[in-house]
Motif scaffolding. Structure first.
Motif, short mmCIF file in Angstrom:
data_model
loop_
_atom_site.label_atom_id
_atom_site.label_comp_id
_atom_site.label_asym_id
_atom_site.label_seq_id
_atom_site.Cartn_x
_atom_site.Cartn_y
_atom_site.Cartn_z
N SER A 6 29.27 47.49 52.05
CA SER A 6 29.93 48.73 52.49
C SER A 6 30.04 49.74 51.37
O SER A 6 30.19 50.94 51.61
CB SER A 6 31.32 48.41 53.03
N LYS A 7 30.01 49.26 50.12
CA LYS A 7 30.11 50.09 48.91
C LYS A 7 31.45 50.80 48.76
O LYS A 7 31.61 51.67 47.90
CB LYS A 7 28.97 51.13 48.85
N ASN A 8 32.42 50.43 49.59
CA ASN A 8 33.73 51.08 49.47
C ASN A 8 34.88 50.10 49.72
O ASN A 8 35.99 50.52 50.05
CB ASN A 8 33.84 52.27 50.42
N PHE A 9 34.62 48.79 49.58
CA PHE A 9 35.69 47.83 49.79
C PHE A 9 36.69 47.93 48.65
O PHE A 9 36.36 47.68 47.49
CB PHE A 9 35.15 46.41 49.89
N LYS A 10 37.92 48.28 48.99
CA LYS A 10 38.95 48.55 47.98
C LYS A 10 39.63 47.24 47.58
O LYS A 10 40.67 46.86 48.10
CB LYS A 10 39.96 49.54 48.53
N PHE A 11 39.05 46.58 46.61
CA PHE A 11 39.59 45.33 46.09
C PHE A 11 40.90 45.57 45.36
O PHE A 11 41.83 44.77 45.45
CB PHE A 11 38.57 44.71 45.13
N GLY A 12 40.99 46.67 44.61
CA GLY A 12 42.19 46.97 43.83
C GLY A 12 42.38 48.46 43.68
O GLY A 12 41.64 49.27 44.24
N SER A 13 43.37 48.82 42.87
CA SER A 13 43.64 50.24 42.62
C SER A 13 42.59 50.81 41.68
O SER A 13 41.76 50.08 41.12
CB SER A 13 45.03 50.40 41.99
N ASN A 14 42.64 52.11 41.46
CA ASN A 14 41.69 52.75 40.55
C ASN A 14 41.84 52.28 39.11
O ASN A 14 40.95 52.48 38.28
CB ASN A 14 41.86 54.28 40.60
N ASN A 15 42.98 51.65 38.79
CA ASN A 15 43.21 51.14 37.44
C ASN A 15 42.48 49.82 37.18
O ASN A 15 42.43 49.35 36.04
CB ASN A 15 44.71 50.91 37.21
N VAL A 16 41.94 49.24 38.23
CA VAL A 16 41.35 47.90 38.13
C VAL A 16 39.85 48.00 37.89
O VAL A 16 39.08 48.36 38.79
CB VAL A 16 41.65 47.08 39.40
N ASN A 17 39.44 47.71 36.67
CA ASN A 17 38.03 47.63 36.29
C ASN A 17 37.79 46.25 35.70
O ASN A 17 38.31 45.93 34.62
CB ASN A 17 37.69 48.71 35.27
N ILE A 18 37.05 45.43 36.42
CA ILE A 18 36.85 44.05 36.02
C ILE A 18 35.36 43.82 35.78
O ILE A 18 34.52 44.15 36.62
CB ILE A 18 37.38 43.08 37.10
N PHE A 19 35.05 43.28 34.61
CA PHE A 19 33.66 43.08 34.23
C PHE A 19 33.39 41.61 33.92
O PHE A 19 34.29 40.85 33.58
CB PHE A 19 33.29 43.96 33.03
N VAL B 206 31.67 45.89 43.40
CA VAL B 206 30.33 46.41 43.17
C VAL B 206 29.29 45.34 42.87
O VAL B 206 28.09 45.62 42.89
CB VAL B 206 30.31 47.46 42.03
N ASN B 207 29.71 44.09 42.61
CA ASN B 207 28.71 43.08 42.26
C ASN B 207 29.32 41.69 42.31
O ASN B 207 30.53 41.52 42.50
CB ASN B 207 28.13 43.35 40.87
N TYR B 208 28.44 40.69 42.13
CA TYR B 208 28.84 39.29 42.09
C TYR B 208 28.27 38.64 40.83
O TYR B 208 27.83 39.33 39.91
CB TYR B 208 28.30 38.55 43.32
N GLN B 209 28.27 37.31 40.81
CA GLN B 209 27.70 36.52 39.72
C GLN B 209 26.47 35.78 40.28
O GLN B 209 26.58 35.11 41.30
CB GLN B 209 28.71 35.50 39.21
N THR B 210 25.33 35.89 39.61
CA THR B 210 24.10 35.30 40.15
C THR B 210 23.31 34.54 39.09
O THR B 210 23.48 34.74 37.88
CB THR B 210 23.16 36.38 40.73
N ILE B 211 22.40 33.68 39.60
CA ILE B 211 21.40 33.02 38.77
C ILE B 211 20.02 33.35 39.34
O ILE B 211 19.90 34.14 40.29
CB ILE B 211 21.64 31.50 38.69
#
Length: 544
Positions: free
Chosen positions: A338-351, A384-389
């Motif tokens: 969907s490219k717009n699933f709101k997992f968290g607030s705008n303060n949440v940047n997880i890498f 925006v992404n997942y973990q892959t092999i």
């Protein structure tokens, strides 16, 4: 292959279920055994034997892992040494694709004939597996790196430190805690060295020397009058470092309601504070259930990240391919698409990454020969992404793996494992003290504790080690019996502030289980202190 040898630390009474049965694959070896990584040229010769044997039997792809896995665990209680575990495991694992299917075999007989037979067996297994295929393995392309190496940048090899010095450290820790009022204490020093050599038909020959360390303790204080007790566990973080981590440095300390630690850990100081604070917890006010603004220290927040972000963004869980230990995931592909699933607030940047210096996940290359990297999982609150092999990348339309493949031993087949997953610090200057000043009714939580989370990684409950009431912008005293409840999306959308990079620290899991048969990996989670508004807090001591 010979039957795998297992040692277990069991029934030590350390007060943490995660330590009740830790599998250690290997054979006991003398404490003075040299820890030389071995001859790289010989490893290449042995790897080529496997590569050539597999190719001759029809493999279209082969990778080889030669591993020497070293574990040293020193376990003490009060004034006694309970156990010293010193093990070595050495062998070779061969993974192939033949007729479009995976096959794997391993051996600890390191002569050329045995290695060739293991490679041939892997091909035979792949061909048998192919009978059940619905579609062939799609392996993302990977260039060969030739002959390269990588090593954890340690200052002092913990395996070269005399065991007596380690015992003396733990005895000093126990003494400090007891003198400060503790009735019981277990202290443990976990050391791991993975010497791994990877080779593949892509043209890579990769030699890596990986070090990890975890100093920890578990304190219990009993009220002699009432018989009630409280505990206080270490505020250390397991790290991808050498023995320098337990060599204190004033520059690496943070003064808060207790002393917190960055890249050096003062175990004796923490034990002394722990003994005092366990006593304070007995006398502390029991929390009144209700809604609170929470200020969560990285020593606590790492576990919430691990359970509510790390596991649900593992692609195999998302797809339903994996459910052991942590269930599947609510973060289904349609939410990402969907490219717009709101997992968290705008303060949440997880890498995600496998590169942070000092982290448990830091390596040069994963167990498929992919160079490690960093990428976003949650950007300004959006998934925006997942973990892959390599055999998952095509599912997301990627042309390369993200380097998340790992096996815990040469005898284990590699599969998708969690990289470091971290909350990025806030971009604007913000200190923890200033964050607390703006809280009218809140709780400041330090250290990780018990938790529970459902099989979709959605509804959860987390405790901690130390809890401090915040009233009108000031710390009003210690609390106890605190746990907060929420669901993943609601919780991360309540994040209103993240402290800046000066507060950024790593926490992590030294023994993260996954798979069947189970495997264990180590992973770090970084964060700066963060604020979450209006979170439901329960009283864990209240009787219904």
């Amino acid at each position: 292959m010979k039957r795998r040898n297992f040692l277990q630390i069991a029934g030590m009474g350390v007060g943490a279920s995660m330590l009740a049965n830790i599998p250690i694959v290997g054979n006991a070896v003398p404490l003075d055994r040299p820890w030389d990584p071995g001859d790289v040229a010989l490893k290449k010769q042995l790897a080529d034997v496997a590569l050539n044997a597999a190719r001759s039997k029809g493999a279209t792809y082969t990778d080889v892992r030669i591993g020497r896995y070293l574990n040293q665990f020193v376990v003490t209680r009060e004034d006694k040494v309970q156990n010293i575990v010193n093990t070595e495991s050495y062998g070779i694992g061969v993974r192939v694709i033949a007729n479009g299917s995976w096959g794997f075999a391993a051996t600890d007989n390191m002569d050329k004939d045995s290695i060739a037979k293991a490679a041939e067996l892997a091909v035979s297994i792949a061909k048998e597996n192919a009978r059940l295929l619905t579609e062939p393995v799609q392996l993302a392309p990977q260039k060969g790196f030739g002959e390269v190496s990588w090593k954890t940048p340690i200052e002092k090899n913990a395996f070269e430190v005399p065991v007596k010095e380690k015992v003396d450290l733990l005895m000093g820790v126990n003494s400090a805690a007891m003198q400060a009022g503790a009735n019981y204490i277990n202290s443990i020093l976990f050391l791991v060295n993975e010497q791994k050599y990877f080779a593949s038909t892509d043209g890579s020959y990769i030699d890596q020397d990986i070090h990890r360390i975890w100093p920890t303790f578990f304190i219990t204080k009993i009220d002699a009058t009432t018989g009630k007790f409280e505990t206080r566990n270490a505020l250390s973080a397991p790290r991808g470092m050498g023995y320098e981590y337990v060599m204190p440095s004033a520059a690496e300390k943070i003064s808060s309601q207790t002393t917190l630690y960055r890249n050096r850990y003062d175990m004796i100081e923490d034990a002394k504070l722990g003994g005092q604070q366990a006593g304070e917890k007995i006398k502390a006010k029991s929390v009144e259930a209700g809604k609170y603004d929470l200020i969560l220290d990285p020593s606590h927040l790492w576990l919430t990240i691990h359970e509510s972000v790390g596991h649900p963004t593992e692609l195999d869980r998302v797809l339903g391919y994996e459910a052991n230990f942590a269930g599947t995931s609510f973060l289904t592909l349609d939410k990402w698409q969907s490219k717009n699933f709101k997992f968290g607030s705008n303060n949440v940047n997880i890498f995600a990454d496998k590169k942070q210096p000092g982290s448990l996940g830091a390596v040069g290359y994963d167990d498929e020969g992919v160079a490690t990297q960093e990428w976003d999982l949650i950007k300004e609150g959006v998934l925006v992404n997942y973990q892959t092999i390599r055999d998952q990348a095509h599912i997301l339309g990627l042309n390369a793996s993200q380097g998340c493949c790992y096996a815990d031993n040469w005898s284990s087949v590699q599969f998708q494992r969690m990289p470091n997953v971290s909350l990025a610090p806030g971009k604007s200057p913000l200190a923890v003290a200033d964050m607390i000043k703006n809280v009218e009714k809140g709780i400041y939580i330090i250290g990780d504790g018990s938790f529970s989370i459902d099989q979709q990684r959605y509804n959860f409950q987390f405790g901690g080690q130390l809890f401090y009431e915040i009233k009108d912008g000031k710390i009003a005293g210690m609390l106890k019996d605190v746990a907060y409840q929420s669901n993943t999306q609601e919780f991360w959308n309540s994040c209103v502030a993240v402290a800046d990079e000066k507060d950024y620290r790593l926490g992590g899991s030294f023994f993260d289980g996954k798979g069947q048969p189970p495997q264990s990996s180590a992973v770090s989670h970084g964060a700066s202190t963060a604020r979450f508004n209006g979170v439901n807090v329960i009283n864990t001591a209240r009787k219904i």
